[in-house]
Write a protein that holds these residues in place. Sequence first.
Motif, PDB file in Angstrom:
ATOM      1  N   GLU A  17      50.372  34.685  42.253  1.00 16.25           N
ATOM      2  CA  GLU A  17      50.560  35.876  43.081  1.00 16.25           C
ATOM      3  C   GLU A  17      52.040  36.216  43.222  1.00 16.25           C
ATOM      4  O   GLU A  17      52.415  37.372  43.256  1.00 16.25           O
ATOM      5  CB  GLU A  17      49.931  35.654  44.448  1.00 16.25           C
ATOM      6  CG  GLU A  17      49.876  36.931  45.247  1.00 16.25           C
ATOM      7  CD  GLU A  17      49.055  36.780  46.494  1.00 16.25           C
ATOM      8  OE1 GLU A  17      49.492  37.316  47.527  1.00 16.25           O
ATOM      9  OE2 GLU A  17      47.998  36.155  46.444  1.00 16.25           O
ATOM     10  N   GLU A  75      53.727  39.823  42.121  1.00 12.94           N
ATOM     11  CA  GLU A  75      54.516  40.674  43.027  1.00 12.94           C
ATOM     12  C   GLU A  75      55.846  41.078  42.410  1.00 12.94           C
ATOM     13  O   GLU A  75      56.397  42.106  42.757  1.00 12.94           O
ATOM     14  CB  GLU A  75      54.785  39.938  44.346  1.00 12.94           C
ATOM     15  CG  GLU A  75      53.675  40.053  45.334  1.00 12.94           C
ATOM     16  CD  GLU A  75      53.510  41.468  45.852  1.00 12.94           C
ATOM     17  OE1 GLU A  75      54.474  42.052  46.372  1.00 12.94           O
ATOM     18  OE2 GLU A  75      52.402  41.999  45.720  1.00 12.94           O
ATOM     19  N   ARG A  79      45.805  49.653  43.070  1.00 18.77           N
ATOM     20  CA  ARG A  79      44.770  48.954  43.822  1.00 18.77           C
ATOM     21  C   ARG A  79      43.601  48.528  42.924  1.00 18.77           C
ATOM     22  O   ARG A  79      43.089  47.425  43.053  1.00 18.77           O
ATOM     23  CB  ARG A  79      44.271  49.826  44.976  1.00 18.77           C
ATOM     24  CG  ARG A  79      45.282  49.935  46.111  1.00 18.77           C
ATOM     25  CD  ARG A  79      44.764  50.746  47.281  1.00 18.77           C
ATOM     26  NE  ARG A  79      44.536  52.150  46.981  1.00 18.77           N
ATOM     27  CZ  ARG A  79      45.482  53.081  46.947  1.00 18.77           C
ATOM     28  NH1 ARG A  79      46.731  52.755  47.205  1.00 18.77           N
ATOM     29  NH2 ARG A  79      45.193  54.329  46.666  1.00 18.77           N
ATOM     30  N   ASN A 123      44.879  45.673  40.396  1.00 14.78           N
ATOM     31  CA  ASN A 123      45.759  44.664  40.993  1.00 14.78           C
ATOM     32  C   ASN A 123      47.161  44.719  40.375  1.00 14.78           C
ATOM     33  O   ASN A 123      47.702  43.710  39.928  1.00 14.78           O
ATOM     34  CB  ASN A 123      45.146  43.262  40.847  1.00 14.78           C
ATOM     35  CG  ASN A 123      45.860  42.261  41.712  1.00 14.78           C
ATOM     36  OD1 ASN A 123      46.458  42.612  42.730  1.00 14.78           O
ATOM     37  ND2 ASN A 123      45.819  41.003  41.307  1.00 14.78           N
ATOM     38  N   GLN A 124      47.746  45.914  40.344  1.00 15.03           N
ATOM     39  CA  GLN A 124      49.092  46.091  39.793  1.00 15.03           C
ATOM     40  C   GLN A 124      50.096  46.470  40.884  1.00 15.03           C
ATOM     41  O   GLN A 124      51.099  47.109  40.610  1.00 15.03           O
ATOM     42  CB  GLN A 124      49.079  47.139  38.681  1.00 15.03           C
ATOM     43  CG  GLN A 124      48.344  46.684  37.451  1.00 15.03           C
ATOM     44  CD  GLN A 124      48.580  47.615  36.268  1.00 15.03           C
ATOM     45  OE1 GLN A 124      49.240  48.636  36.359  1.00 15.03           O
ATOM     46  NE2 GLN A 124      48.025  47.238  35.136  1.00 15.03           N
ATOM     47  N   THR A 125      49.817  46.054  42.107  1.00 12.39           N
ATOM     48  CA  THR A 125      50.796  46.290  43.162  1.00 12.39           C
ATOM     49  C   THR A 125      51.982  45.363  42.938  1.00 12.39           C
ATOM     50  O   THR A 125      51.830  44.264  42.402  1.00 12.39           O
ATOM     51  CB  THR A 125      50.190  46.045  44.558  1.00 12.39           C
ATOM     52  OG1 THR A 125      49.728  44.703  44.627  1.00 12.39           O
ATOM     53  CG2 THR A 125      49.069  47.006  44.858  1.00 12.39           C
TER      54      THR A 125
END
Length: 193
Positions: A3, A7, A60, A63-65
């Motif tokens: 994770e 990020e 969203r 999951n590419q935040t």
Amino acid sequence: MSETSAEDRIWTVPNLLSFLRLLGVPVFLWLVLGPKADGWGIAVLAVAGFTDWLDGKIARAFNQTSRLGRIIDPAADKLYVFSTILALLVRDIIPWWLVALILARELFVACFIPVLRRHGYRALQVHFLGKAAMFNLMYAFPLLFLASHTGWYAEMARVTGWAFAVWGTGLYWWAGVLYVVQVRRLITSTTKE
């Protein structure tokens, strides 16, 4: 992929869309202040609005935040707002008091950023009300450009554009006040610990 490394990603589709939006800001300004090609300028604003919505959806859904995305996405929004109100003011389409209200809200909220940082926070999540305010303003500005023309659509664009501008500015201030309330709650909770 952990994770933490997720990020720290830079090369994501949402970030690419945000970078493209940033590149559109000087193009927009040149179009509406140089040749006064308002139709093309409005098209740039429309594409910017669509890609703003799209980059959030993609981030969203896949999951590419990323940390970078949380910085450049709102930065692009603010640059479009500021460049648009600058162009509208220079072209004498909106009065100075509207510009002053929008800029005063930004200064008001910016005063609380050092307080957040002093207590170990970087920034707060964007509130739904802030997104609604931005949505209203991004509709208002193209309509106000259209209202400055003499076509059959000008009067309807003027009324609708001003409705969005007034409502959007009110929501912008309301979101700013909620931001300050959030800051106060965070600070209060950290000082009690």
